[in-house]
Design a protein around this motif. Structure first.
Motif, PDB file in Angstrom:
ATOM      1  N   UNK A  98      51.591 -33.403  11.555  1.00  0.00           N
ATOM      2  CA  UNK A  98      52.113 -34.765  11.652  1.00  0.00           C
ATOM      3  C   UNK A  98      52.810 -34.979  12.985  1.00  0.00           C
ATOM      4  N   UNK A  99      52.530 -36.103  13.602  1.00  0.00           N
ATOM      5  CA  UNK A  99      53.175 -36.503  14.849  1.00  0.00           C
ATOM      6  C   UNK A  99      53.156 -35.393  15.905  1.00  0.00           C
ATOM      7  N   UNK A 100      51.955 -34.892  16.252  1.00  0.00           N
ATOM      8  CA  UNK A 100      51.882 -33.782  17.212  1.00  0.00           C
ATOM      9  C   UNK A 100      52.129 -34.242  18.642  1.00  0.00           C
ATOM     10  N   UNK A 101      52.656 -33.352  19.436  1.00  0.00           N
ATOM     11  CA  UNK A 101      52.849 -33.630  20.865  1.00  0.00           C
ATOM     12  C   UNK A 101      51.489 -33.595  21.558  1.00  0.00           C
ATOM     13  N   UNK A 102      51.433 -34.185  22.747  1.00  0.00           N
ATOM     14  CA  UNK A 102      50.173 -34.168  23.485  1.00  0.00           C
ATOM     15  C   UNK A 102      49.817 -32.750  23.905  1.00  0.00           C
ATOM     16  N   UNK A 103      50.813 -31.922  24.159  1.00  0.00           N
ATOM     17  CA  UNK A 103      50.568 -30.515  24.498  1.00  0.00           C
ATOM     18  C   UNK A 103      49.874 -29.808  23.343  1.00  0.00           C
ATOM     19  N   UNK A 104      50.389 -29.993  22.125  1.00  0.00           N
ATOM     20  CA  UNK A 104      49.797 -29.353  20.954  1.00  0.00           C
ATOM     21  C   UNK A 104      48.381 -29.878  20.701  1.00  0.00           C
ATOM     22  N   UNK A 105      48.187 -31.173  20.818  1.00  0.00           N
ATOM     23  CA  UNK A 105      46.857 -31.745  20.641  1.00  0.00           C
ATOM     24  C   UNK A 105      45.884 -31.146  21.656  1.00  0.00           C
ATOM     25  N   UNK A 106      46.358 -30.994  22.897  1.00  0.00           N
ATOM     26  CA  UNK A 106      45.510 -30.459  23.960  1.00  0.00           C
ATOM     27  C   UNK A 106      45.125 -29.009  23.692  1.00  0.00           C
ATOM     28  N   UNK A 107      46.093 -28.182  23.338  1.00  0.00           N
ATOM     29  CA  UNK A 107      45.810 -26.769  23.080  1.00  0.00           C
ATOM     30  C   UNK A 107      44.896 -26.627  21.872  1.00  0.00           C
ATOM     31  N   UNK A 108      45.101 -27.454  20.871  1.00  0.00           N
ATOM     32  CA  UNK A 108      44.291 -27.377  19.662  1.00  0.00           C
ATOM     33  C   UNK A 108      42.836 -27.767  19.910  1.00  0.00           C
ATOM     34  N   UNK A 109      42.582 -28.563  20.940  1.00  0.00           N
ATOM     35  CA  UNK A 109      41.197 -28.907  21.295  1.00  0.00           C
ATOM     36  C   UNK A 109      40.412 -27.642  21.644  1.00  0.00           C
ATOM     37  N   UNK A 110      41.071 -26.655  22.185  1.00  0.00           N
ATOM     38  CA  UNK A 110      40.417 -25.410  22.594  1.00  0.00           C
ATOM     39  C   UNK A 110      40.336 -24.379  21.467  1.00  0.00           C
ATOM     40  N   UNK A 111      40.869 -24.686  20.298  1.00  0.00           N
ATOM     41  CA  UNK A 111      40.856 -23.743  19.183  1.00  0.00           C
ATOM     42  C   UNK A 111      39.436 -23.251  18.836  1.00  0.00           C
ATOM     43  N   UNK A 112      38.420 -24.119  18.753  1.00  0.00           N
ATOM     44  CA  UNK A 112      37.070 -23.610  18.464  1.00  0.00           C
ATOM     45  C   UNK A 112      36.550 -22.647  19.531  1.00  0.00           C
ATOM     46  N   UNK A 113      36.922 -22.872  20.760  1.00  0.00           N
ATOM     47  CA  UNK A 113      36.503 -21.991  21.850  1.00  0.00           C
ATOM     48  C   UNK A 113      37.144 -20.608  21.682  1.00  0.00           C
ATOM     49  N   UNK A 114      38.397 -20.573  21.288  1.00  0.00           N
ATOM     50  CA  UNK A 114      39.084 -19.298  21.044  1.00  0.00           C
ATOM     51  C   UNK A 114      38.432 -18.578  19.869  1.00  0.00           C
ATOM     52  N   UNK A 115      38.157 -19.311  18.796  1.00  0.00           N
ATOM     53  CA  UNK A 115      37.512 -18.708  17.616  1.00  0.00           C
ATOM     54  C   UNK A 115      36.147 -18.127  17.968  1.00  0.00           C
ATOM     55  N   UNK A 116      35.396 -18.858  18.757  1.00  0.00           N
ATOM     56  CA  UNK A 116      34.054 -18.430  19.135  1.00  0.00           C
ATOM     57  C   UNK A 116      34.087 -17.146  19.967  1.00  0.00           C
ATOM     58  N   UNK A 117      35.084 -16.993  20.797  1.00  0.00           N
ATOM     59  CA  UNK A 117      35.143 -15.848  21.695  1.00  0.00           C
ATOM     60  C   UNK A 117      35.844 -14.627  21.140  1.00  0.00           C
ATOM     61  N   UNK A 118      36.439 -14.727  19.971  1.00  0.00           N
ATOM     62  CA  UNK A 118      37.203 -13.598  19.432  1.00  0.00           C
ATOM     63  C   UNK A 118      36.321 -12.597  18.706  1.00  0.00           C
ATOM     64  N   UNK A 119      36.723 -11.330  18.805  1.00  0.00           N
ATOM     65  CA  UNK A 119      36.151 -10.301  17.946  1.00  0.00           C
ATOM     66  C   UNK A 119      37.189  -9.204  17.767  1.00  0.00           C
ATOM     67  N   UNK A 120      37.081  -8.506  16.678  1.00  0.00           N
ATOM     68  CA  UNK A 120      38.034  -7.466  16.349  1.00  0.00           C
ATOM     69  C   UNK A 120      37.822  -6.220  17.201  1.00  0.00           C
ATOM     70  N   UNK A 121      38.920  -5.527  17.456  1.00  0.00           N
ATOM     71  CA  UNK A 121      38.873  -4.180  17.981  1.00  0.00           C
ATOM     72  C   UNK A 121      39.106  -3.284  16.772  1.00  0.00           C
ATOM     73  N   UNK A 122      38.203  -2.374  16.474  1.00  0.00           N
ATOM     74  CA  UNK A 122      38.173  -1.703  15.174  1.00  0.00           C
ATOM     75  C   UNK A 122      39.449  -0.951  14.840  1.00  0.00           C
ATOM     76  N   UNK A 123      39.925  -0.055  15.671  1.00  0.00           N
ATOM     77  CA  UNK A 123      41.116   0.727  15.312  1.00  0.00           C
ATOM     78  C   UNK A 123      40.900   1.473  14.016  1.00  0.00           C
ATOM     79  N   UNK A 124      41.782   1.246  13.031  1.00  0.00           N
ATOM     80  CA  UNK A 124      41.605   1.917  11.738  1.00  0.00           C
ATOM     81  C   UNK A 124      40.713   1.109  10.792  1.00  0.00           C
ATOM     82  N   UNK A 125      40.440  -0.141  11.101  1.00  0.00           N
ATOM     83  CA  UNK A 125      39.504  -0.961  10.331  1.00  0.00           C
ATOM     84  C   UNK A 125      40.015  -1.510   9.021  1.00  0.00           C
TER      85      UNK A 125
END
Length: 189
Positions: A98-125
């Motif tokens: 509710x009532x987000x700042x323009x900064x938050x709206x802007x960063x959230x626009x890139x959320x799908x790009x972050x999701x698309x580029x992420x992958x786990x580093x296995x470690x202990x799994x």
């Protein structure tokens, strides 16, 4: 550019100004463009001039902020934005709120790009789901495609690892994965 999404019209205007300057255009005078703009934006090693595509550069910088919100939990910016916009989740599952700042709206626009580029580093799994999460060392999807669906959908990667030897349980790997995937996993852990 790393905090605000620039309007597309502004990006287009800036690109136009750069092009006009580069090609020496003045007022209504038109000059010959000896190379396409896309070619000029390619890296120098590929014959371009490394000019930035402003819209994509803006999105990359916003995605970098999103990645920081996902991984750097000690920063003041993270603490403030988390308290205000995603107190019960992480950045990947945050909503506009509710009532987000323009900064938050802007960063959230890139959320799908972050999701698309992420992958786990296995470690202990322990936190990685075999079938749902991106964790494999291949660039196509990083997800498992396999005929061996005899394991539960919530099975974790740690069940494929022999912890005492820090190696894969090859009997289970051979039964679960296609041969080309088995070869890739042998050198990955």
């Amino acid at each position: 550019m790393s905090c605000f999404k620039l309007p597309n019209s502004l990006c287009d205007d800036l690109t136009s100004m750069i092009r006009n300057f580069w090609w020496g255009q003045q007022r209504d005078e038109k000059k010959i463009a000896w190379m396409s703009w896309d070619k000029l934006c390619e890296p120098k090693s590929c014959g371009g001039m490394s000019f930035k595509k402003i819209k994509q550069f803006n999105m990359a910088l916003l995605a970098k902020q999103g990645w920081r919100l996902q991984t750097k939990h000690t920063s003041l910016v993270y603490k403030v934005l988390k308290a205000r916009y995603f107190p019960n989740s992480d950045f990947l599952h945050a909503t506009i709120g509710n009532n987000p700042s323009y900064t938050w709206q802007s960063i959230l626009v890139a959320q799908p790009l972050v999701c698309e580029g992420m992958r786990w580093s296995v470690g202990n799994g322990r936190d990685i789901r075999i079938w749902e999460d991106k964790w494999l060392p291949t660039a196509f999807t990083h997800k498992v495609r396999s005929p061996g669906l005899f394991l539960d959908s919530d099975t974790r990667v740690c069940e494929l690892i022999k912890p005492e030897f820090a190696s894969w349980n090859m009997v289970l790997i051979d039964a679960l994965f296609y041969p080309h995937r088995q070869r890739k996993l042998r050198g990955f852990l």
